[in-house]
Design an enzyme around this catalytic site. Sequence first.
Site, PDB file in Angstrom:
ATOM      1  N   SER A 457       0.838  -1.197   0.000  1.00 38.79           N
ATOM      2  CA  SER A 457       0.000   0.000   0.000  1.00 38.79           C
ATOM      3  C   SER A 457       0.881   1.260   0.000  1.00 38.79           C
ATOM      4  O   SER A 457       1.701   1.410  -0.903  1.00 38.79           O
ATOM      5  CB  SER A 457      -0.951  -0.029   1.189  1.00 38.79           C
ATOM      6  OG  SER A 457      -1.905   0.977   1.051  1.00 38.79           O
ATOM      7  N   ASP A 536      -8.681  -3.882  -6.172  1.00 46.29           N
ATOM      8  CA  ASP A 536      -8.317  -2.865  -5.194  1.00 46.29           C
ATOM      9  C   ASP A 536      -8.940  -1.512  -5.561  1.00 46.29           C
ATOM     10  O   ASP A 536      -8.727  -1.002  -6.659  1.00 46.29           O
ATOM     11  CB  ASP A 536      -6.779  -2.756  -5.165  1.00 46.29           C
ATOM     12  CG  ASP A 536      -6.253  -2.082  -3.919  1.00 46.29           C
ATOM     13  OD1 ASP A 536      -6.904  -1.148  -3.438  1.00 46.29           O
ATOM     14  OD2 ASP A 536      -5.186  -2.499  -3.437  1.00 46.29           O
ATOM     15  N   HIS A 568      -8.062  -4.576  -1.436  1.00 44.91           N
ATOM     16  CA  HIS A 568      -6.887  -3.998  -0.774  1.00 44.91           C
ATOM     17  C   HIS A 568      -6.542  -4.688   0.541  1.00 44.91           C
ATOM     18  O   HIS A 568      -5.372  -4.829   0.872  1.00 44.91           O
ATOM     19  CB  HIS A 568      -7.154  -2.511  -0.524  1.00 44.91           C
ATOM     20  CG  HIS A 568      -5.955  -1.746  -0.084  1.00 44.91           C
ATOM     21  ND1 HIS A 568      -4.956  -1.384  -0.955  1.00 44.91           N
ATOM     22  CD2 HIS A 568      -5.579  -1.272   1.125  1.00 44.91           C
ATOM     23  CE1 HIS A 568      -4.027  -0.708  -0.297  1.00 44.91           C
ATOM     24  NE2 HIS A 568      -4.374  -0.628   0.969  1.00 44.91           N
TER      25      HIS A 568
HETATM   26  P1  4NP Z   1      -2.800   2.125   2.904  1.00 43.86           P
HETATM   27  O1  4NP Z   1      -3.384   2.604   1.506  1.00 43.86           O
HETATM   28  O2  4NP Z   1      -1.352   2.358   2.955  1.00 43.86           O
HETATM   29  O3  4NP Z   1      -3.251   0.731   3.064  1.00 43.86           O
HETATM   30  O4  4NP Z   1      -3.499   3.018   3.945  1.00 43.86           O
HETATM   31  C1  4NP Z   1      -3.473   3.866   1.013  1.00 43.86           C
HETATM   32  C2  4NP Z   1      -4.504   4.105   0.154  1.00 43.86           C
HETATM   33  C3  4NP Z   1      -4.694   5.359  -0.356  1.00 43.86           C
HETATM   34  C4  4NP Z   1      -3.830   6.366  -0.011  1.00 43.86           C
HETATM   35  C5  4NP Z   1      -2.767   6.127   0.836  1.00 43.86           C
HETATM   36  C6  4NP Z   1      -2.587   4.872   1.351  1.00 43.86           C
HETATM   37  N1  4NP Z   1      -4.064   7.657  -0.498  1.00 43.86           N
HETATM   38  O5  4NP Z   1      -3.294   8.573  -0.204  1.00 43.86           O
HETATM   39  O6  4NP Z   1      -5.065   7.836  -1.182  1.00 43.86           O
END
Ligand code: 4NP
Length: 593
Positions: A457, A536, A568
């Site tokens: 992520s 995702d 995700h």
């Molecule tokens: P995470 O995923 O690291 O699992 O929280 C994200 C999803 C989207 C964003 C950042 C992290 N974003 O900035 O949109």
Amino acid sequence: MICGVLGMVEISRIVGILESLIRIPTYSILGLADERIVYLSTLEGVLSLWSMDKNGGDRKRLTIEPINGATLPKPWSPYVVFIRDVTRGQELHRVFYVDARGGEEKLLADTPPMRIFGLGFDGSRVAFTGATARDVAIYLAKLDGSWEKLRVVDKLMFVTDIEGKYIVGFGNLRGDPRTFELFIYDLDTNEFKMYTPKPGSQNKAPIIRNGKILFESNYEGKNRLYLYDPETGALEKLVFKHDDYEKYDPVEHDAYGWTNDGILWAVGKKNGRSKLFLDGKLIPLPEGTIHGHPVFTDGKVLVAISGLLKPPEILEVDLEKNNTRVVVENRLPEFIEESFGEVRFVKYKSFDGLEIPMYVALSNTSPKPGPSIVYVHGGPWSEVRDVWSIMIASLVAMGYHVLAPNFRGSTGYGDEFRVLDIGDPGGGDLEDIVYAAKWGVNNKIASQDKIAVMGYSYGGYMTYLAMGKYPDIWKCGVAGAGIVDWEEMYGLSDAIFKQFIEVLFAGKKELLRERSPIIYVDNVKKPLCIIHPQNDTRTPLKPVLKYIEKLLDKNKTFEAHIIPDMGHVIIKMEDAVKILLPALIFLEKYLKQ
Ligand code: 4NP
């Protein structure tokens, strides 16, 4: 780059390690529902709701299909409310409930599928925040099946509780990306009120009991707990009877609440570990992190706890005698346990002198310096703590030393540190990752020529960026569910993730392109393993396919694994295997050899 062929010995070792680790369930306690202790576990391979009696006996699995989250139950209701993705990974949820004593689960309300994040339950009503492509709104649903959309609030915000006429929550409500305010929604008048004790402060996770709102705030400097009375406007700082809490001096809180007798308890957190206090008195527990909510009953408390290389267990502490009993145990196979080395918590200086906290998990089966992985957590408002992680455990068992920096923007070190990435994602935080690798080399843990960068992520995003902007540091990289193009992703995001990106970039739209790994793809020099869930909706696949095409056109060494029917979040051991198996095989070939 020519690499050797993996033999049967290496392949069966990888499969054997993963096979052992997916048999290690997670445990997290939610609370008490009509005399039953309700907890979450992956014991039978998928994230499920379970319940047991107060002594840990008569364990029952309450849900079969994987679930995506649950509200805290209430002792006066036997029902447990949970959400489930009904779209094979797109994170469009519906609300369900099940009787903690056993029985069939039921759909609670016939709401359109939407992204639900932040729920509160009072025994008969559920309030939640839901996002569609169009808006972010507060919803109310009742156990009789009725539901309504109460109010559109297009902000990054979370419902956390409901009682009487109030729904409470918090979010980025004033439009300042660096602050959080509380909200209080009055169901009688339909008024939505924002509350902050001081503009510019951080106010989080309110819960409500007998009309008083308990929340965490840093408006006087440190994060402490406060009680607010929405009727009179009175605000009061919590003062405990015992002073262990203040001596510990927590930086943040993971959970807090009242026992049935109305005594306040709090899980305070500092340097990636947490401690439990009852009216300020420390409850003796092993070092590590407490998962979910402790449950106080009959002079005892039940707690789920784990460490980075120590699987979650449920313990019971007798509050009078202070002795501890293991209620639900979790055992690692010996060969895995023997491969785990020391866990260290360190701080190092980054490029600008800022101190970066980091967890280091050493392997017992590799020399020092040896093959090492800089593991980049997601979020970015999250952290690597002294808590069980199948990802880190599998890397250590494979013989890698893991360096897991809590780069600027991470939670756990105060809000001043947390907001340092706002308006600068992929800037200072990326430098911190590079300095983690340097720390590993300077401290003779990492071999200079055998360091990989890996993350999922936001950690996948940082991996792509690190491979494109600092191609000489890494021997290879593994990017899971990563972000390669912020502009394209913004267009594909729903209302809440558009808000998320705006907050993260502090509205600086011009940075979206500059901070996108796709513009550095030509600079990638080292082998890259890409793993991405097909469905995702947080970090969509589409831009990644374009990145892959560019890697192909430029004849780079890469592999790409698209995981079908997956979104995700990892809520099935099957998904963990689909992500980790290709990653571990890739690392064996491109990092170790
Ligand atoms: P995470 O995923 O690291 O699992 O929280 C994200 C999803 C989207 C964003 C950042 C992290 N974003 O900035 O949109």
